[in-house]
Design a protein around this motif. Structure first.
Motif, short mmCIF file in Angstrom:
data_model
loop_
_atom_site.label_atom_id
_atom_site.label_comp_id
_atom_site.label_asym_id
_atom_site.label_seq_id
_atom_site.Cartn_x
_atom_site.Cartn_y
_atom_site.Cartn_z
N GLN A 3 80.54 -39.83 -28.20
CA GLN A 3 81.23 -40.58 -29.24
C GLN A 3 81.06 -42.10 -29.10
N PRO A 4 79.81 -42.58 -29.04
CA PRO A 4 79.62 -44.04 -29.01
C PRO A 4 79.97 -44.64 -30.36
N ASN A 5 80.30 -45.92 -30.36
CA ASN A 5 80.61 -46.63 -31.60
C ASN A 5 79.72 -47.87 -31.67
N ILE A 6 78.83 -47.91 -32.66
CA ILE A 6 77.89 -49.03 -32.80
C ILE A 6 78.07 -49.62 -34.19
N GLN A 7 78.44 -50.89 -34.25
CA GLN A 7 78.75 -51.54 -35.52
C GLN A 7 78.02 -52.87 -35.64
N LEU A 8 77.53 -53.15 -36.86
CA LEU A 8 77.04 -54.48 -37.17
C LEU A 8 78.25 -55.37 -37.41
N GLN A 9 78.25 -56.56 -36.81
CA GLN A 9 79.37 -57.47 -36.98
C GLN A 9 78.92 -58.73 -37.68
N GLN A 10 79.89 -59.64 -37.85
CA GLN A 10 79.61 -60.89 -38.53
C GLN A 10 78.43 -61.61 -37.89
N GLY A 11 77.59 -62.18 -38.75
CA GLY A 11 76.44 -62.91 -38.23
C GLY A 11 75.39 -61.96 -37.68
N ASN A 12 74.83 -62.30 -36.55
CA ASN A 12 73.73 -61.53 -35.98
C ASN A 12 74.17 -60.80 -34.72
N ARG A 13 75.35 -60.14 -34.82
CA ARG A 13 75.90 -59.46 -33.65
C ARG A 13 76.03 -57.96 -33.88
N ILE A 14 75.97 -57.24 -32.77
CA ILE A 14 76.14 -55.78 -32.79
C ILE A 14 77.15 -55.42 -31.71
N LEU A 15 78.20 -54.69 -32.10
CA LEU A 15 79.21 -54.22 -31.16
C LEU A 15 78.88 -52.80 -30.73
N ILE A 16 78.89 -52.55 -29.43
CA ILE A 16 78.58 -51.22 -28.89
C ILE A 16 79.72 -50.82 -27.96
N GLU A 17 80.38 -49.71 -28.29
CA GLU A 17 81.44 -49.17 -27.44
C GLU A 17 80.96 -47.86 -26.84
N MET A 18 81.05 -47.75 -25.53
CA MET A 18 80.54 -46.57 -24.81
C MET A 18 81.62 -45.99 -23.91
N PRO A 19 82.44 -45.10 -24.44
CA PRO A 19 83.49 -44.48 -23.62
C PRO A 19 82.88 -43.69 -22.46
N GLY A 20 83.50 -43.79 -21.32
CA GLY A 20 83.08 -43.00 -20.16
C GLY A 20 81.87 -43.54 -19.43
N VAL A 21 81.36 -44.73 -19.80
CA VAL A 21 80.18 -45.31 -19.15
C VAL A 21 80.62 -46.51 -18.32
N PHE A 22 80.21 -46.56 -17.04
CA PHE A 22 80.66 -47.63 -16.15
C PHE A 22 79.50 -48.29 -15.39
N ASP A 23 78.27 -47.79 -15.56
CA ASP A 23 77.13 -48.34 -14.83
C ASP A 23 76.62 -49.59 -15.54
N LYS A 24 77.21 -50.73 -15.20
CA LYS A 24 76.91 -51.98 -15.90
C LYS A 24 75.44 -52.39 -15.79
N GLU A 25 74.90 -52.32 -14.60
CA GLU A 25 73.51 -52.76 -14.40
C GLU A 25 72.55 -51.92 -15.23
N ARG A 26 72.77 -50.60 -15.24
CA ARG A 26 71.88 -49.73 -16.01
C ARG A 26 72.01 -50.01 -17.50
N VAL A 27 73.25 -50.21 -17.97
CA VAL A 27 73.47 -50.49 -19.39
C VAL A 27 72.83 -51.81 -19.79
N ASP A 28 73.03 -52.85 -18.97
CA ASP A 28 72.45 -54.15 -19.28
C ASP A 28 70.93 -54.08 -19.38
N LYS A 29 70.33 -53.37 -18.44
CA LYS A 29 68.87 -53.23 -18.43
C LYS A 29 68.40 -52.43 -19.63
N LEU A 30 69.13 -51.37 -19.96
CA LEU A 30 68.75 -50.50 -21.08
C LEU A 30 68.84 -51.24 -22.41
N LEU A 31 69.92 -51.99 -22.61
CA LEU A 31 70.16 -52.61 -23.91
C LEU A 31 69.33 -53.87 -24.13
N GLN A 32 69.02 -54.61 -23.06
CA GLN A 32 68.35 -55.90 -23.24
C GLN A 32 66.83 -55.83 -23.10
#
Length: 986
Positions: free
Chosen positions: A195-224
């Motif tokens: 049940q991720p939540n991915i939304q386009l926001q004001q301007g050039n931003r994207i909000l991503i909510e990932m319940p149950g995910v805590f591996d920050k380094e892996r997420v940062d590497k994956l998304l960027q």
């Protein structure tokens, strides 16, 4: 009461729908409890159990699968479930540079740099800022000279105006943002987030909510990571199936021999490589294996036998189909196998093993399709052919100059792809080779090692313009067009905001939320029965039904329930009673006039209707404004509040009326008070209007002191309004915030703020701006390492419970949005009052009262920011509280105004002084005003005590706001009408 049959039918229908929507949550939770019982604490085993149940029917009546039920259950926000919340910003600087072919023009690059600085504090879009800066630096130059490149010539002519170039750049920015969302969605899906939540926001931003995910380094590497688009030749299934059969054989043989007998393993590999079994024999063998698997795979022994005899084919099926003779035949195209999502990791492990690699050719890469087959959890496996000495793609994605969704001659959706001149030459050569083969070859379109499409090439394609067709929906063509543009639109995404909520903190929030909701509900019910006797029982029934309807509607809308959402539910409990209080007070008045019970009930509902609708519509408007300007959890609060207002109106006006009608029909005695409450506030004659100048002085002094404090000592701004990183740290023993600050300031910076968090004494909130302007992937890791170095100097063990990162740009935008939201709310409500009461004095009174309430709360938060033992931060939650206070205050004010209007019409003779009439009207509503305020204050006190540390400041803002709002409705809004309308009100 008219239309009782329709109301009953609608109520029953709504109840059935709500029960159906909530049932998915019950079913999904039952499966998850079964998984926990089965796993007995083994998380991998629990996850495997749930994966295996994903496609199994678990809903007894309707045969819905677990995954379907999971998608339909009430989703929990990060603050309740734990997980990560990431805000990403698309780098439009790099997009503009790529569209100009990295033009070295000095004015261009200086304008980009200037726009990046201004964008941190401006609400204008980046492209507009860039064009404005360029025109300042080069007033006589034309942007078309820079952007009318060979790739852009279909969109920008050499003589195009700057406004035309600006429109082109804005369109390309929208495409880049949409394309980035598509890529990020795919990456998140493959991360396995539920049940991720991915939304386009004001301007050039994207909000991503990932319940149950805590591996920050892996997420940062994956998304960027940069999106990598490539085109590959493919193998046909008939060319490759034998390789997979050999892999299965070697894996089976390896399972039978001694693991240390490497010589035997090598012999098996050599045998598999050299053996030339016939197609018919191998396919017959495979058919037999698959039939056996179908017979006994449900038993544990059957699964074990299958894994031992055919390890690969136990988790993957070859691309075969049943022929006319009943025997399996190979399917055409580059798809060589299929596997359930839960088994793809196992297939990858097998295919990447040393044994499998010994028989798989070096020029082969096996990739999964990006999406499962429609309405299934089955993914396709493609055989990709690596080309050239470097074993790479035949074509890179940067040759794409344009791609757009279209329709073929038959009206079927397709994608038109346009390449630049260099790409067109290579594409012609590649397609000529693919079309000349028999059967004709497919070219795979691969982004981030996922196959988005693999169309078969029918003919050589010259000119660089191709049509990609297939079994596409319109949405599919849009997604594929965006993917194809990713090779050209170089617009990487950077993380500018990040929040991590620990699982244990989320569980604590759930407990706190449930406790506060139940205690709040209990307090409201007890008070209503104690004050209104049997009529209070009817109100209790209506409130319970209201909560049921509210939860059912939230489930049907797939709304995400946050801690602020629970606060909205608790607040709704108090507000829901308001309509009942209005009705009951009216009924008591009618009974005092000597009317029969039946007539008094009817007249009470009739006379209260106007006030109820006006007050609830005004509160709904503030919720709507909050939804428009808010984001994340604040939207959850606004959604809950708006839905709660609608359901409470339905229950208070209709359900309660039906219950009263039934009780009257059955001759059940109905009492609207107990002996102690029957005369409360009756015949009140407080001189509110006469003493109005005393109220003006009190409010004026308090606000003046607050303004002085705001300009001298300011506020404690939360991280979302000033930018920075905030960490909630819990120690295993009490610690002082000063000792923690002394330790972490040495490793971070002097601007680091440390405050006690909560009331337990062992938690602190640490906010720092250290490296906040560093957008590199390593910045967050560096800050946390420095933080941990400092924390280690404090005695005791610690745990970082949650962390939040907000960049300066997003902080500035949030602050601007908050100011606009408050001002817009005051304006909208004032206009509504003007329309409803048709006198500008009422609208002015409402405007002054709402502004007065906002200033009083702001003054309180500035004056006492370092005095109280809990946080008084100004953040998004505080703005939500301010807007809710405005809504509640106007709710109160409208009720008083409604009675004033009624009394002015009754006492319209010029001999009646408006001051006396208005004072009498205020006193007549005093019972309702105080009782409603007490009900709301009760539930807010419960929320403050039991709601948890995370929303203690939020609930406190609501608490003092409701108190000030009640005061202003009586002592500020109505006196303003007197002083500004002495002539018009006669």
């Amino acid at each position: 009461m008219q239309g009782k049959g329709i109301i009953k039918f609608f109520a029953i229908l709504l109840a059935v729908v709500c029960l159906y929507q909530l049932s998915f949550t019950f079913v999904a939770q039952k499966v998850e409890r079964d998984a926990k019982d089965y796993a007995k604490g083994n998380l991998l085993k629990e996850r495997s159990y749930l994966d295996s149940m994903a496609t199994q029917p678990v809903y007894p009546l309707l045969k819905h699968t677990y995954q379907y039920c999971k998608d339909k259950e009430i989703a929990l926000g990060l603050d309740l479930k734990g997980g990560m919340d990431v805000t990403m910003q698309i780098s439009l600087v790099e997009l503009v540079k790529s569209l100009s072919n990295n033009n070295p023009d000095v004015a261009l690059n200086q304008a980009l740099a200037n726009a990046s600085v201004i964008a941190k504090t401006s609400t204008a879009d980046y492209i507009t800022l860039f064009v404005q800066e360029y025109e300042k630096l080069a007033p006589n130059a034309k942007l078309a000279a820079i952007f009318s490149t060979k790739e852009n010539q279909d969109h920008i002519k050499f003589n195009a105006s700057n406004n035309e170039v600006k429109s082109f750049l804005q369109d390309q920015a929208k495409v880049a943002i949409t394309q980035a969302k598509t890529v990020l969605t795919t990456r998140i899906d493959q991360f396995g987030v539920t049940q991720p939540n991915i939304q386009l926001q004001q301007g050039n931003r994207i909000l991503i909510e990932m319940p149950g995910v805590f591996d920050k380094e892996r997420v940062d590497k994956l998304l960027q990571g940069s999106a990598n688009l490539e085109f590959y030749e493919t193998f046909d299934n008939a060319e490759f199936y034998q390789v997979l059969i050999n892999v299965d054989k070697i894996l089976a043989a390896k399972a039978k021999i001694n693991k240390t007998d490497t010589t035997a393993a090598q012999k098996v590999a050599a045998t598999a490589e050299t053996k030339k079994d016939s197609t018919k024999a191998d396919l017959s063998l495979l058919n037999k294996v698959q039939k056996n698997a179908g017979k006994d795979s449900t038993s544990a022994l059957g699964k074990k036998n299958q894994l031992n005899q055919n390890p690969l084919f136990a988790v993957m099926q070859l691309n075969t189909r049943q022929g006319e003779n009943g025997q399996p035949q190979l399917g055409p195209g580059p798809v060589v196998g299929y596997s359930a999502q839960k088994d793809t990791a196992k297939v990858n492990a097998y295919l990447n093993s040393a044994d499998a690699k010994s028989v798989i050719p070096h020029n082969v890469k096996l990739l999964w399709g990006v999406k499962p087959i429609e309405k299934t959890k089955i993914f396709e496996l493609y055989a990709i052919k690596l080309s050239g000495a470097e074993n790479g793609p035949v074509l890179a994605g940067d040759v794409i100059s344009d791609a757009r969704p279209s329709n073929d001659q038959k009206g079927n959706p397709e994608v038109v792809m346009v390449m630049n001149s260099d790409g067109a030459t290579k594409w012609r050569r590649v397609t000529a080779v693919a079309a000349a083969k028999e059967p004709k070859k497919a070219i795979a379109i691969v982004l981030d090692n996922n196959v988005y499409s693999a169309p078969t090439v029918q003919n050589e394609i010259a000119g660089g313009i191709s049509s990609i067709s297939g079994n596409f929906s319109i949405e599919d063509t849009k997604d594929l067009a965006n993917v194809l543009k990713s090779g050209r639109l170089k617009a990487p995404a950077h993380i500018i905001g990040e929040e991590i909520v620990g699982a244990s903190l989320g569980q604590e929030a759930i407990s706190a939320g449930l406790t506060s909701s139940l205690v709040g509900l209990l307090v409201v019910l007890i008070f209503m029965v104690a004050y209104y006797n049997r009529a209070g029982t009817v109100a209790c029934i209506a409130v319970v039904i209201n909560v049921f309807f509210l939860m059912g509607v939230l489930a049907s809308l797939n709304a995400v329930l946050t801690l602020e959402g629970i606060a909205g539910i608790v607040l709704t409990l108090g507000i829901a009673v308001d309509a009942n209080v209005l009705i009951y007070e009216r009924v008591r008045e009618e009974l005092a006039h000597g009317k029969s019970l039946r007539i008094a009930v009817t007249d009470g509902f009739t006379h209260a209707l106007s006030s109820i609708l006006d007050s609830n519509i005004s509160t709904f408007l503030t919720g709507f404004i909050l939804y428009i300007f808010g984001s994340g959890p604040i939207r959850g609060f606004a959604t809950t509040l708006m839905i709660g207002i609608v359901t409470s109106l339905f229950c208070s006006l209709l359900i309660s009326r039906l219950i009263f009608e039934w009780m009257l029909k059955k001759d059940i005695q109905i009492k609207f008070s107990n002996p102690w409450s029957s005369h409360t506030f009756k015949n009140a004659h407080f001189a509110f209007v006469k003493n109005r100048f005393k109220f003006y002085i009190f409010s004026g002094v308090f606000i003046l002191a607050g303004l002085v404090s705001m300009f001298t000592q300011g506020f404690n701004y939360g991280v979302d309004f000033k930018g920075g990183r905030t960490y909630i740290v819990r120690y295993d023993q009490p610690v002082s915030s000063e000792s923690v600050r002394e330790a972490v300031v040495l490793t971070l910076n002097k601007e680091t703020i440390v405050k006690t968090f909560g009331t337990s004494g062992n938690q602190v909130s640490i906010t720092t701006t250290y490296l906040i302007d560093d957008n590199s992937n390593e910045a967050g890791t560096k800050v946390q390492e420095q933080l941990k170095t400092g924390l280690a100097k404090v005695p005791g063990k610690y745990q970082i419970m949650s962390q939040q990162t907000v960049g300066p740009t997003i902080a500035s935008d949030l602050k601007s949005s908050a100011i606009y939201a408050v001002l817009f709310a005051i304006l909208i409500i004032s206009v509504y009052i003007l329309i409803r009461f048709r006198k500008w004095q009422f609208s002015l009174g409402a405007m002054i009262a709402t502004a007065h309430d906002a200033l009083l709360v702001l003054s309180f938060f500035s004056l006492f920011k370092d005095v109280l033992p809990f946080s008084l931060d100004i953040d998004q939650k505080f703005i939500a509280a301010i807007l809710t206070v405005i809504g509640y205050s106007i709710n109160d004010t409208v009720v008083v105004f409604d009675r004033i209007r009624e009394f002015l019409e009754l006492h319209h003779a010029k001999t009646d002084k408006p001051e006396e009439v208005i004072n009498q009207a205020i006193n007549s509503t005093l019972s309702r005003t105080i009782i409603t305020a007490l009900t709301v204050i009760f539930v807010l006190v419960v929320l403050f005590i039991f709601g948890g540390d995370v929303i203690r400041g939020f609930s406190f803002a609501l608490l003092i706001g409701v108190t000030f709002g009640t005061y202003s409705s009586i002592c500020v809004a109505t006196p303003v009408i007197v002083d500004f309308g002495k002539k018009d009100l006669r």
